[in-house]
Design a protein around this motif. Structure first.
Motif, PDB file in Angstrom:
ATOM      1  N   LEU A 116       0.820  -1.212   0.000  1.00 50.04           N
ATOM      2  CA  LEU A 116       0.000   0.000   0.000  1.00 50.04           C
ATOM      3  C   LEU A 116       0.856   1.267   0.000  1.00 50.04           C
ATOM      4  CD1 LEU A 116      -2.718  -1.053   2.631  1.00 50.04           C
ATOM      5  CD2 LEU A 116      -2.944  -1.028   0.137  1.00 50.04           C
ATOM      6  N   CYS A 117       2.007   1.239  -0.629  1.00 49.69           N
ATOM      7  CA  CYS A 117       2.934   2.370  -0.617  1.00 49.69           C
ATOM      8  C   CYS A 117       2.371   3.552  -1.417  1.00 49.69           C
ATOM      9  CB  CYS A 117       4.278   1.951  -1.224  1.00 49.69           C
ATOM     10  SG  CYS A 117       4.863   0.337  -0.679  1.00 49.69           S
ATOM     11  N   ILE A 174       3.874  -0.542   3.655  1.00 48.09           N
ATOM     12  CA  ILE A 174       3.112   0.697   3.584  1.00 48.09           C
ATOM     13  C   ILE A 174       4.074   1.883   3.623  1.00 48.09           C
ATOM     14  CG2 ILE A 174       2.692   0.750   6.087  1.00 48.09           C
ATOM     15  CD1 ILE A 174      -0.245   1.711   5.251  1.00 48.09           C
ATOM     16  N   ASN A 191       4.172   6.772   2.987  1.00 46.25           N
ATOM     17  CA  ASN A 191       2.896   7.400   3.288  1.00 46.25           C
ATOM     18  C   ASN A 191       3.142   8.519   4.296  1.00 46.25           C
ATOM     19  OD1 ASN A 191       0.345   6.035   1.988  1.00 46.25           O
ATOM     20  ND2 ASN A 191       1.822   4.393   2.346  1.00 46.25           N
TER      21      ASN A 191
END
Length: 433
Positions: free
Chosen positions: A158-159, A181, A184
């Motif tokens: 989910l970068c 992730i 973010n």
């Protein structure tokens, strides 16, 4: 009827698949030969389709007929659709539902901002085990809808999605092992804590390039939330206290830590950073990508004691006292001067005497050249006799031989003498030797 310019630009998955994997593009063959084609299908017979399809950056915005996809993709396991123009989960769902054994799906860089996935069609993703949603601006609601319908999902990327908070989900995803992730805008640990509730089986958490400024939970909380976490990446985070590093020990199974580029370590040298980190993470087997040996761990722990042993007692951490109980109070390391050793000797050539500083790491051959230049000798051949003040009375003078032999092997001391004897007539009068 003429199509509008927008309609002319529409490219479908089926179209791009047929173009890229046309047998004319593979004169020597590749992957699996797909022979049949449905009547009237735009998909050409004889396609060479590998089990991993790469259709990135192809302008795809629509799926095309699901029957056409299903006819040729029965063996496909991996699908890369990154850098396309897919902005409708219905279109993506048509593609995915037509590939029955899909394990890996990459949708990175598709414009999915503000587009919600209808839970009624989310079951088509149920076989996916690795899902990449980098820089799609996907919402947390859609992420949760996907994870609730992918019971075997193992890895989620989910970068670069602009997340500064983490929304909660009505149902955890107990299958997920890896969450990446990075890049973010997460800052508060209270947001990171939610990953433990969302993904209770999480083994690897990659938080690099966020601004996470602390690890603020108690030992019991971290044990309960992250019982299976083995690896955490906090590179370029905002950690600024050693307390945050110490709390990493509260993760019961943690064995790998990455913590480069954090404010806490800016004032230390490279070696100090690694040693101080390692000494405070006794269970970590991999630090910043490198395996930790038992010898390195012991060296780091001893360094830690010496580094802090002059600090006031009230400032010493619990870890310091634990290590002192293990190794005892350690004497400071002796300072070692690694500069080349120099010795001052008297060089005698006939009646001429010169005081010379010798670098003892140089060789006999080096000294020959140095003294010939110093004494301006015209001959190439000289003999050099070493006379020790202390030992010559016992062993007598010793000739310096062997051009490659180092001078320190003769144990030359300050005040010793070297007699230089030219092998033929020179500007030095050797009658006195």
């Amino acid at each position: 009827m003429d199509l509008s310019s927008d309609e002319e630009e529409v490219r479908t998955f089926v179209q791009v698949l047929s173009e890229k994997y046309n047998p004319e593009n593979f004169p020597y063959g590749q992957g699996v030969v797909v022979l049949p084609s449905p009547p009237g299908s735009p998909v050409k017979g004889g396609l060479f389709l590998p089990s991993a399809l790469v259709l990135s950056d192809s302008g795809i915005s629509k799926a095309g007929a699901g029957s056409d996809i299903a006819a040729v993709c029965a063996h496909v396991l991996e699908l890369d659709l990154s850098f396309n123009q897919l902005s409708d989960w219905d279109e993506i769902g048509t593609i995915v539902s037509s590939i029955p054994h899909l394990d890996f799906l990459n949708l990175s860089m598709n414009p999915l901002s503000g587009v919600q996935l209808n839970p009624s069609m989310a079951d088509v993703f149920s076989r996916v085990r690795r899902l990449v949603l980098i820089n799609t601006q996907v919402s947390w609601d859609t992420v949760h809808t996907l994870t609730q319908h992918t019971p075997e999902l193992k890895e989620l990327f989910l970068c670069l999605n602009g997340f500064n908070t983490v929304s909660e989900s009505p149902a955890p995803c107990s299958s997920l092992r890896l969450l990446q992730i990075t890049d973010n805008q997460l800052q508060d640990w209270s947001e990171v804590r939610k990953f433990g509730q969302l993904y209770p089986s999480l083994s690897t958490l990659v938080l690099a390039n966020n601004s996470v400024d602390s690890v603020s939970d108690s030992k019991k909380t971290l044990e309960d939330l992250f019982p299976n976490l083995r690896s955490i990446n906090l590179n370029n985070s905002g950690l600024s206290t050693w307390t945050d590093i110490e709390r990493l020990n509260f993760f019961p199974k943690l064995e790998e830590v990455k913590a480069k580029g954090i404010p806490l370590l800016q004032s230390y040298s490279t070696q100090e950073r690694r040693s101080l980190l390692l000494a405070q993470l006794p269970s970590v087997m991999f630090l910043n990508g490198s395996m930790v040996s038992e010898g390195e761990r012991e060296d780091a722990e001893r360094f830690f004691i010496r580094f802090y042993q002059d600090c006031p007692a009230q400032e010493l951490s619990d870890r310091y006292h634990i290590l002192v109980s293990k190794y005892g109070q350690l004497a400071p390391l002796a300072e070692v001067d690694l500069r080349p050793r120099c010795t001052t000797v008297n060089v005698r050539c006939g009646d001429r005497v010169e005081t010379v500083d010798l670098r003892l790491e140089q060789t006999v051959g080096d000294l020959t050249k140095q003294l010939r230049a110093l004494l301006q000798l015209q001959t190439n051949g000289i003999r050099m006799i070493y006379v020790s003040q202390e030992m010559s009375s016992v062993f007598g003078p010793e000739e310096l031989k062997g051009n490659s032999r180092a001078l320190h092997s003769y144990n030359i001391q300050d005040g010793d003498e070297i007699l230089v004897i030219p092998k033929s007539k020179s500007r030095c009068d050797s009658s006195g030797l």
